[in-house]
Design an enzyme around this catalytic site. Sequence first.
Site, PDB file in Angstrom:
ATOM      1  CD  GLN A  10     102.563  67.333 132.484  1.00 15.85           C
ATOM      2  OE1 GLN A  10     102.214  66.188 132.583  1.00 15.85           O
ATOM      3  NE2 GLN A  10     102.616  67.739 133.617  1.00 15.85           N
ATOM      4  CB  SER A  88     105.995  60.643 128.866  1.00 11.75           C
ATOM      5  OG  SER A  88     105.369  60.744 130.084  1.00 11.75           O
ATOM      6  CG  LEU A  89     101.244  63.926 126.844  1.00 14.07           C
ATOM      7  CD1 LEU A  89      99.934  63.602 127.015  1.00 14.07           C
ATOM      8  CD2 LEU A  89     101.580  65.535 127.001  1.00 14.07           C
ATOM      9  NE  ARG A 113      99.934  59.445 130.125  1.00 11.87           N
ATOM     10  CZ  ARG A 113     101.058  60.333 130.425  1.00 11.87           C
ATOM     11  NH1 ARG A 113     100.842  61.594 130.604  1.00 11.87           N
ATOM     12  NH2 ARG A 113     102.315  59.845 130.651  1.00 11.87           N
ATOM     13  CG  HIS A 195     107.028  57.691 133.470  1.00 10.04           C
ATOM     14  ND1 HIS A 195     106.312  56.777 132.486  1.00 10.04           N
ATOM     15  CD2 HIS A 195     106.712  58.878 132.901  1.00 10.04           C
ATOM     16  CE1 HIS A 195     105.768  57.666 131.583  1.00 10.04           C
ATOM     17  NE2 HIS A 195     106.157  58.808 131.831  1.00 10.04           N
ATOM     18  CD  GLN A 244     103.379  56.417 128.613  1.00 12.60           C
ATOM     19  OE1 GLN A 244     102.758  56.969 129.409  1.00 12.60           O
ATOM     20  NE2 GLN A 244     103.856  56.816 127.488  1.00 12.60           N
TER      21      GLN A 244
END
Length: 291
Positions: A10, A88-89, A113, A195, A244
């Site tokens: 992102q 991440s994503l 998500r 996170h 995650q």
Amino acid sequence: MKRAYLFPGQGAQFVGMGKELYEKSTELKDMFERANAIIGFRISDLMFAGTDDDLKQTKVTQPAIFLHSTILAKSLADFAPEGVAGHSLGEFSALVAAGAMDFEDGLRLVIARANAMQKACEQHPSTMAAIIGLPDEKVEEVCASIADVVVPANYNCSGQLVISGTMEGIAAACEKLKEAGARRALPLKVGGAFHSPLMEPARVELAEAIEKTTFKTPVCPIYQNVNAQPTSDPDTIKKNLIAQLTSPVRWTATVQNMVADGFDTYIEVGPGNVLQGLVKKIHPEANACGA
């Protein structure tokens, strides 16, 4: 030459992203149209000709970056990864590109998500900040000293660590970190404490969707965010993907482990060039480029 493909997260979005891919072939256009049908609105229109504000909506941002990355990977005639990783994503994009799950399943998980994270952000107003110019250990020490929730979230490269937590906690941590010598302690314009433990409601919700999704053995190992280790085992991949959302992204260690495993070429697949820059900061001798 050993090639790794890296997939951004992102923040990499921009207006116009993916338009060239849509116009490149019938096959790629069909992928966008299938995505529009699954999402329930024409996300391709927002990607190609929307506004910056359109693309900042979580329900748009995450699927848009996923679509750009996975469709771009599909368009690469010489796409033959020996290892993949996503920030991440981007881990979801990496898994689809490497064949660990189907395109449609990956998109549905990204939508789930985004929705789960949005709900968690609304439950607990929170934020993140980028800390520049301090050793990781010092940032960890200061975070641990704050009464509110504040944790390291993204270990991006040496001297660049993003922290995540409550509004009050981040404000207090930024002040302490500047006193400790940070060159910058910059609050980020994000919707929540990604996170971090504050994403626990989202983790629980996403875990249910992940457990129902079929995962296959990828064509190459994926270096996952939670431990920076390579794996090709579907059960391990699912377990790490569930963890995650509440665990830090260990990007520095991911690149270091890839270097140790012999990777010398890193190709960023998706919008932007952030990961190329991070790779070069972590390993200046690496060959890093865009797809």
